[in-house]
Write an enzyme that holds these catalytic residues in place. Structure first.
Site, PDB file in Angstrom:
ATOM      1  N   LEU A  64      63.239  82.956  29.314  1.00 53.25           N
ATOM      2  CA  LEU A  64      62.483  81.720  29.516  1.00 53.25           C
ATOM      3  C   LEU A  64      61.803  81.262  28.231  1.00 53.25           C
ATOM      4  O   LEU A  64      61.624  82.040  27.298  1.00 53.25           O
ATOM      5  CB  LEU A  64      61.449  81.966  30.622  1.00 53.25           C
ATOM      6  CG  LEU A  64      62.103  82.379  31.967  1.00 53.25           C
ATOM      7  CD1 LEU A  64      61.138  83.158  32.828  1.00 53.25           C
ATOM      8  CD2 LEU A  64      62.642  81.151  32.689  1.00 53.25           C
ATOM      9  N   PRO A  65      61.421  79.982  28.175  1.00 59.99           N
ATOM     10  CA  PRO A  65      60.923  79.440  26.898  1.00 59.99           C
ATOM     11  C   PRO A  65      59.526  79.913  26.493  1.00 59.99           C
ATOM     12  O   PRO A  65      59.276  80.086  25.306  1.00 59.99           O
ATOM     13  CB  PRO A  65      60.909  77.924  27.122  1.00 59.99           C
ATOM     14  CG  PRO A  65      61.486  77.650  28.462  1.00 59.99           C
ATOM     15  CD  PRO A  65      61.634  78.949  29.195  1.00 59.99           C
ATOM     16  N   THR A  95      60.799  85.401  24.414  1.00 58.54           N
ATOM     17  CA  THR A  95      59.892  85.730  23.322  1.00 58.54           C
ATOM     18  C   THR A  95      58.535  85.132  23.645  1.00 58.54           C
ATOM     19  O   THR A  95      58.362  83.908  23.596  1.00 58.54           O
ATOM     20  CB  THR A  95      60.411  85.179  21.983  1.00 58.54           C
ATOM     21  OG1 THR A  95      61.632  85.847  21.663  1.00 58.54           O
ATOM     22  CG2 THR A  95      59.401  85.414  20.874  1.00 58.54           C
ATOM     23  N   LYS A 170      59.134  92.151  17.567  1.00 57.17           N
ATOM     24  CA  LYS A 170      59.712  90.871  17.173  1.00 57.17           C
ATOM     25  C   LYS A 170      58.714  90.016  16.407  1.00 57.17           C
ATOM     26  O   LYS A 170      59.039  89.452  15.363  1.00 57.17           O
ATOM     27  CB  LYS A 170      60.228  90.090  18.383  1.00 57.17           C
ATOM     28  CG  LYS A 170      60.857  88.778  17.930  1.00 57.17           C
ATOM     29  CD  LYS A 170      61.684  88.073  18.959  1.00 57.17           C
ATOM     30  CE  LYS A 170      62.264  86.795  18.335  1.00 57.17           C
ATOM     31  NZ  LYS A 170      62.957  85.941  19.290  1.00 57.17           N
ATOM     32  N   LYS A 245      56.733  78.605  16.401  1.00 55.14           N
ATOM     33  CA  LYS A 245      56.355  79.224  17.686  1.00 55.14           C
ATOM     34  C   LYS A 245      56.046  80.712  17.495  1.00 55.14           C
ATOM     35  O   LYS A 245      55.025  81.213  17.967  1.00 55.14           O
ATOM     36  CB  LYS A 245      57.496  79.064  18.700  1.00 55.14           C
ATOM     37  CG  LYS A 245      57.228  79.752  20.046  1.00 55.14           C
ATOM     38  CD  LYS A 245      58.492  79.926  20.885  1.00 55.14           C
ATOM     39  CE  LYS A 245      58.239  80.936  22.020  1.00 55.14           C
ATOM     40  NZ  LYS A 245      59.480  81.320  22.733  1.00 55.14           N
TER      41      LYS A 245
END
Lengths: 295, 295, 295, 295
Positions: A64-65, A95, A170, A245
């Protein structure tokens, strides 16, 4: 295997396709009807909600975003946790910030569901080719359970520790990446202004202590690395908005952890300024344009 | 070969020793009488001034701390250019700003002397072992002339372009290095605060896009790389004061070239703040201490 | 007037006391039983939940530490909106992000409740003395309704626009404040290092274009302004942790609005580093200690 | 009084004119023949060199663009010190680094000449109107000697301490100014993006702790202050290139003094980036354009 796959965007759709090709049965959910129809035509089953998708599934995957979507897809009234069977393994590949992952995993654990986080790198190209890297936060048993399935979507499956550490790995990696790309941009632009040949400068850096992925593989100066976005007008690659982001996730996680990230915060602002200039759709290495005279 | 060697500090003295060992005859000059005496005992000839050292020499080498010394040693009344024979090759191995190098080289050229710049990396260890890297700015003929002698003091002799580009290469490389060390420090400290194992995080970064010399070879988190200064209390290595000097050269050269170096300037200030806290004598990777709770 | 007052911390308790003194009847709620008992002894009525406090109240006031508390106190099962009567005016005096305020106000509007935001400045001293400044975001009618009550807790009641703009005004002001305090710190410390008398330098700045509240009223150099925290060991005043919180709100609001705030982000990180060094409990002007040699 | 006036640029020429009007006799020197001819027509005497201008003068004034000019005009073969009479007072009004001032003053002192530094603020408008501010570094006796003459060119004559402190005062003030202008720009642009009326926001800041000269007198948002450059397309005022120069002096002086100036360095880089975008000719408050969407 009967798998629920929720979130079929630019990354999720090709990942789901690779699972279909591998012979799995997929319960699919997304708000986009077109992509659902397309994947149904390739053999998937359309579900009316995350809850319905999770019902009867032997594994739940979400992609998902942002954190708000993760919260609602998992914790909402019609969410995954409302439908999932106790003991079924689950993994979120989005992420997002580590804290949201840990909150959702704690809620899952309360009903006997072990959840992992497994954010990816490799972009849409890697998703299509099945060559993604998965950074997995999970206990050892869950990691071993997930490994075969993740391997059908990716090449490099890294165990980072308990749930949440996939996100940590990450954002920490991308923190270094976002900064070092600007470092190389400043150095390449400065060198050119001071009269050194750019190819020579790149060679010196790459054989010396300034060497980094941003200088060797993805050099932002056009023509240094033929396969890098800089050599094709900063198209393709990893968009500046995505880097923005990820740096936002890093600085926000740092704020919550009371950790300073001085260069990280400046880097975030520089990509933000780039975005404001209308260049956020370019590859993130186009940050170098802020260091060169406009043509 | 009869060589004038001027500047016998921590770097210059071992470099001169390697030339003596290689069988050259050396005219030596330094303000420090002790080091002159020591090198004279090893076969060197003491000169009373740079001018005297240059007289009759077939090659002139200087290795000085800063631009003001380079100006006075070359251009002063008793300087090299007052004594050097027309046509004799010359090289300055100091790390200084490119503009000073070019000014001095222009003055030398007026009297028929071709001058190169050849700043080094590799530290005092490399100077002693004769394994330095020389970044050489010189025309091709001069580079070819200097190459055999430089090879007696170093292992890696890189031709960067015309005079001045040696300095440009060095400060651009160290600009990337100084920034990326802070980037890795911020990421390693943030990761630890967010609960990932440091060894695992370093592994992820080193096999991903954050990979850089500062993470792989010289990781600032203790215990990640056994041979790195971080694993021995930040002793040895490349002192923070030297990094601070090089970032000062980079930002000053950028100012003169009207180039922005945003992260470079912030990095310089962070090393400056580290120095103010009294930690300038440590290896530059100790910058990570500003990101960890004081013990 | 029958007023619900929820949130009785360092700021809320003295504000509530001023309303009791002014003759209002108060329904009180807080998780801290001691402060509830203390205020009950001064005439307040203890409520079991925000919902109960809001029932029957003619005005609802909340004063909470962060956005998560505001969300749960207003929107939770036992929250204000579960008890409040349609048409009753409401105001949140917390300092939080504008988006949360607007989300909560939108939920309130759905049930016919107009809500304002009115973050304050003036500190605990101002709360006790009833001299706070309120930055009010509300439609004109609501502002006029709230004005008399806010005036019993503060001296300066500023109408900033529609709901949410009170927060915007506060975080934008504190963004300038947080930065300019560091600017003055850098200038005063630099001036001292360069040999100018600090009192003379402050005088020049204050009569020139560098003049600002941080230099005139709150100068961070000890002894310049006798009433400033710098002149009493950086005690009292506006704690660095609070400034850090407000800069966090500013950069997070900027991120959501896609606005760069470069110096704001660096300032946040510098206060974060100060906090990591264990100095977050001092007045925010102690940021100057990072610019002076440790004693 | 017979005065040598050397350096007749945008600032020097109107200053010299004011001295001519006040009835002094002027020995003039500049490399620009046109301006010499123009001032000769107004009663000045043209000299062939700084040395010649200084010969017989009862006071020497210089007003030059940068440190290199100051060094050559004072210390050069045909410089002021080659012509000046022992005991004659001297003052340099250039804005340069404090160290150069102190070096030149030390050379002057060796031949019995007391020299002051007196950089100005007020721009070309102030130079013409004779309303400049002079920040004077000089011993008390020299300050008293210079005061009457400086008063014929300026309105505000401030004694900052011994020679060099005039420069220190100016660069420290402009360090605060350059930073606070960006702070106000970030806050005004953020506020607008978050929906507050700009006039209201400016009002809040100006009556609160964010108040500064940049917000009150020179607000970078168009239309807030009618007399500010922002309200006339960022023309006139204090050019960004001049701010860039002064921040360069500040960070370079800080480097020499081993002082960190983190925000100062970032501010310098932001003005440098503005200059690279081709906007260096605008008033420095146009830095706000980097925080607004390009039209």
């Amino acid at each position: 295997m009967n798998i629920a796959f929720i979130g079929l965007g630019n990354m999720g759709a090709p990942m789901a396709r690779n699972l279909l090709k591998a012979g799995h049965s997929l319960n699919l959910f997304d708000l986009n009807k077109d992509i659902l129809a397309e994947l149904a035509a390739q053999g998937g089953h359309i579900s009316a909600s995350p809850r319905e998708a999770a019902q009867g599934a032997e594994l739940v995957i979400t992609m998902l975003p942002a954190a708000t979507h993760v919260r609602s897809v998992w914790l909402g009234e019609d969410g995954v946790l409302a439908g999932i069977t106790e003991g079924v393994p689950a993994v979120d590949c989005s992420t997002i910030d580590p804290q949201t992952v840990r909150d959702v995993a704690a809620a899952a654990a309360k009903q006997g569901v072990h959840m992992a986080d497994a954010p990816v790198s490799g972009g849409t190209g890697g998703a299509q080719a099945g060559t993604l890297t998965f950074m997995v936060g999970a206990n050892k048993a869950l990691f071993d359970t997930l490994h075969p399935v993740l391997s059908q979507m990716g090449r490099n499956i890294v165990h980072c520790g308990e749930v949440g550490t996939g996100q940590v790995a990450k954002i920490c990696n991308n923190l270094v990446l976002g900064i070092s790309m600007i470092a190389v941009s400043e150095a390449m632009a400065l060198g050119a202004a001071l009269g050194i040949d750019s190819q020579v400068l790149a060679g010196v850096i790459n054989s010396s202590t300034g060497r980094c992925w941003s200088s060797e593989v993805y050099n932002p100066w056009p023509g240094i690395v033929e396969t890098a976005p800089a050599s094709r007008g900063y198209t393709g690659g990893f968009g500046a908005e995505l880097m923005l982001k990820d740096l936002g996730l890093a600085t926000e996680a740092a704020r919550q952890a009371h950790q300073p990230v001085v260069l990280g915060a400046v880097a975030q602002q520089l990509y933000q300024a780039m975005s404001l200039r209308g260049e956020g759709g370019k590859d993130f290495s186009a940050i170098i344009n802020g260091y060169r005279k406009p043509e």
